[in-house]
Write a protein that holds these residues in place. Structure first.
Motif, PDB file in Angstrom:
ATOM      1  N   GLU A  57      -4.096   6.730  -1.040  1.00 57.53           N
ATOM      2  CA  GLU A  57      -3.529   5.382  -0.874  1.00 57.53           C
ATOM      3  C   GLU A  57      -3.908   4.485  -2.042  1.00 57.53           C
ATOM      4  O   GLU A  57      -4.992   4.599  -2.608  1.00 57.53           O
TER       5      GLU A  57
ATOM      6  N   PHE B  76      -5.906   5.017  12.328  1.00 57.97           N
ATOM      7  CA  PHE B  76      -6.470   5.474  11.059  1.00 57.97           C
ATOM      8  C   PHE B  76      -7.373   4.393  10.481  1.00 57.97           C
ATOM      9  O   PHE B  76      -7.334   3.238  10.892  1.00 57.97           O
TER      10      PHE B  76
ATOM     11  N   SER C 186       1.388   5.202  -0.166  1.00 56.35           N
ATOM     12  CA  SER C 186       0.507   6.332   0.155  1.00 56.35           C
ATOM     13  C   SER C 186       1.295   7.628   0.124  1.00 56.35           C
ATOM     14  O   SER C 186       2.514   7.642   0.296  1.00 56.35           O
TER      15      SER C 186
ATOM     16  N   ARG D 133      -6.813   7.343   3.175  1.00 56.43           N
ATOM     17  CA  ARG D 133      -6.481   6.933   4.539  1.00 56.43           C
ATOM     18  C   ARG D 133      -6.791   8.132   5.431  1.00 56.43           C
ATOM     19  O   ARG D 133      -6.288   9.225   5.190  1.00 56.43           O
TER      20      ARG D 133
ATOM     21  N   THR E 135      -9.406  -5.635   8.258  1.00 59.49           N
ATOM     22  CA  THR E 135     -10.051  -5.091   7.066  1.00 59.49           C
ATOM     23  C   THR E 135     -11.093  -6.057   6.512  1.00 59.49           C
ATOM     24  O   THR E 135     -11.089  -7.247   6.820  1.00 59.49           O
TER      25      THR E 135
ATOM     26  N   TYR F 152      -6.757   9.720   9.237  1.00 62.83           N
ATOM     27  CA  TYR F 152      -6.150   9.597  10.569  1.00 62.83           C
ATOM     28  C   TYR F 152      -7.076  10.172  11.630  1.00 62.83           C
ATOM     29  O   TYR F 152      -7.754  11.159  11.407  1.00 62.83           O
TER      30      TYR F 152
ATOM     31  N   ASN G  18       0.833  -1.197   0.000  1.00 60.51           N
ATOM     32  CA  ASN G  18       0.000   0.000   0.000  1.00 60.51           C
ATOM     33  C   ASN G  18       0.874   1.256   0.000  1.00 60.51           C
ATOM     34  O   ASN G  18       1.210   1.764   1.069  1.00 60.51           O
TER      35      ASN G  18
ATOM     36  N   ASN H 252      -9.014   3.198   6.427  1.00 67.52           N
ATOM     37  CA  ASN H 252      -8.925   3.455   4.997  1.00 67.52           C
ATOM     38  C   ASN H 252     -10.152   2.918   4.285  1.00 67.52           C
ATOM     39  O   ASN H 252     -10.817   1.997   4.759  1.00 67.52           O
TER      40      ASN H 252
END
Length: 163
Positions: A60, A105, A50, A92, A148, A94, A48, A107
């Motif tokens: 990202e 964070f 970013s 993403r 995720t 935060y 990933n 995403n």
């Protein structure tokens, strides 16, 4: 093998870019996946990159591969294997400031998913579909841990290190 070479080149470029500007980072991840509806287990490997846009937001990209062994399908009860590749883009977000050693964070990413399944030793044609990934993470001194949801219907526990 080509994927490993790509990861190595991205890693070397990232170290060079990070020395010049801390706005760009790359997060290689590995993880364990579990399908939501089926009985099975698998693994995830991804990268990933970013780029920081603001103190609270980064753009990202995710390129990932997931392998899942299905022991019993939800509807049919069949066994099988699912190979999945995601190419996604998104943001993403935060939840606390960047001067903290521990940073939280989440995403949200969307893009293209390629899925190829094998059920009871019969391989299906691969198909392209809408891909999605969304998750919550904690960054502790550049070590990233998160949970995720990734297409196709997998919950993943991911571990990575941000360069």
């Amino acid at each position: 093998m080509k994927f490993l070479y790509l990861l190595l080149v991205l890693f070397l470029l990232t170290n060079h870019l990070n020395a010049q500007d801390d706005r760009f980072s790359i997060l290689p991840t590995i993880g364990i996946t579990r399908p939501i509806l089926d009985n099975g287990l698998g693994f995830h490997i991804g990268v990933n990159p970013s780029i920081r846009l603001t103190k609270w937001l980064s753009g990202e990209v995710q390129i990932s591969y997931g392998y899942t062994r299905i022991n019993s399908s939800f509807l049919s009860g069949n066994e099988g294997i699912v190979n999945s590749v995601n190419t996604l883009i998104g943001g993403r977000f935060y939840l606390n400031s960047e001067d903290k050693k521990t940073r939280f964070f989440f995403n949200l990413l969307t893009g293209l998913n390629y899925n190829k399944e094998e059920e009871n030793n019969i391989s299906s044609e691969g198909e392209f579909q809408l891909g999605f990934s969304g998750g919550a993470f904690v960054d502790i001194n550049r070590i990233i841990v998160g949970v995720t949801y990734d297409t196709p219907q997998n919950l993943s526990l991911k571990l990575g290190y941000s360069f």
